[in-house]
Enzyme design. Structure first.
Site, mmCIF file in Angstrom:
data_model
loop_
_atom_site.group_PDB
_atom_site.id
_atom_site.type_symbol
_atom_site.label_atom_id
_atom_site.label_comp_id
_atom_site.label_asym_id
_atom_site.label_seq_id
_atom_site.Cartn_x
_atom_site.Cartn_y
_atom_site.Cartn_z
ATOM 1 N N ALA A 139 5.524 4.441 -0.224
ATOM 2 C CA ALA A 139 6.076 5.579 0.496
ATOM 3 C C ALA A 139 4.693 6.512 1.094
ATOM 4 O O ALA A 139 4.758 7.552 1.451
ATOM 5 C CB ALA A 139 7.054 6.548 -0.139
ATOM 6 N N SER A 140 3.621 5.768 0.968
ATOM 7 C CA SER A 140 2.501 6.145 1.390
ATOM 8 C C SER A 140 2.366 7.847 1.098
ATOM 9 O O SER A 140 1.941 7.765 -0.206
ATOM 10 C CB SER A 140 2.488 6.161 2.997
ATOM 11 O OG SER A 140 1.395 6.474 3.802
ATOM 12 N N HIS A 141 2.196 8.719 1.930
ATOM 13 C CA HIS A 141 1.635 9.972 1.802
ATOM 14 C C HIS A 141 2.693 10.808 1.172
ATOM 15 O O HIS A 141 2.328 11.830 0.806
ATOM 16 C CB HIS A 141 0.866 10.359 2.834
ATOM 17 C CG HIS A 141 2.030 10.726 3.916
ATOM 18 N ND1 HIS A 141 2.364 9.558 4.908
ATOM 19 C CD2 HIS A 141 2.768 11.651 4.304
ATOM 20 C CE1 HIS A 141 3.257 9.782 5.609
ATOM 21 N NE2 HIS A 141 3.384 10.840 5.454
ATOM 22 N N ARG A 190 3.885 3.795 -7.607
ATOM 23 C CA ARG A 190 4.933 4.410 -7.966
ATOM 24 C C ARG A 190 5.789 4.192 -9.035
ATOM 25 O O ARG A 190 5.808 2.882 -9.257
ATOM 26 C CB ARG A 190 5.649 5.142 -6.652
ATOM 27 C CG ARG A 190 4.935 5.965 -5.576
ATOM 28 C CD ARG A 190 5.711 5.702 -4.465
ATOM 29 N NE ARG A 190 4.935 6.350 -3.158
ATOM 30 C CZ ARG A 190 5.212 7.512 -2.936
ATOM 31 N NH1 ARG A 190 5.784 8.385 -3.650
ATOM 32 N NH2 ARG A 190 4.186 8.021 -1.932
#
Length: 176
Positions: free
Chosen positions: A144-146, A95
């Site tokens: 934040a994963s998914h 990210r």
């Protein structure tokens, strides 16, 4: 002192940070503004700012709204309050906000005396593994994963590579 892995050179580079002045966080000094945020504590949940809290998988929120430099700095600093001069491993997914948050956590940890190793982009399981393998005190992953791109999160692992339990999270909360 921060050691940051430079993937181009395949080695660690040293980075240094100036000491933080009394009561001001690095963002306050850098941008000349004071950030205000509230803490509401209930059992194992800490709510910071506009709704970020320790939940089932670390801290999550919208970057620069819920999850700010100030909060990330305080999480890093709390790790140094829990253990004297800890070694903290930091890694992140891809990210765009990860460098910002990783440096925030690192700044907070180093201001409390931690030795920080930033290994750059790595999967969450990689931080857990490396933390245990090199016998670091804490591992921190910025991911934040998914969740969609405007969100991010901070997840902390113990020296055994396990996600912090409720008691450990409560110890961090008390540092605020």
């Amino acid at each position: 002192q921060l050691l940051r892995l430079n993937p181009t050179l395949g080695r660690f580079q040293k980075m240094f940070f100036a000491p933080i002045n009394k009561g001001l966080d690095a963002l306050d000094i850098a941008y000349g503004k004071l950030l205000g945020w509230a803490v509401h504590h209930r059992k194992s949940v800490i709510m910071l700012g506009l709704g970020i809290f320790f939940g089932t998988d670390g801290l999550r929120g919208k970057v620069n709204q819920d999850l700010t430099f100030n909060i990330a700095y305080k999480i890093g600093n709390a790790l140094s309050m829990l253990k004297e001069n800890p070694t903290v491993i930091i890694g992140a997914d891809t990210r765009i906000s990860n460098s910002y948050l990783a440096l925030s956590v690192a700044s907070g940890a180093m201001s409390g005396g931690a030795h920080v190793i930033d290994i750059g982009v790595v999967p969450t399981a990689g931080i857990a593994y490396i933390t245990k393998k090199i016998k670091a005190d804490y591992g921190v992953v910025i991911s934040a994963s998914h969740n969609s791109g405007e969100y991010n999160g901070i997840k902390v692992f113990d020296k055994n590579g396990y996600k912090l339990g409720e008691k450990e999270e409560e110890r961090i909360e008390r540092c605020f």
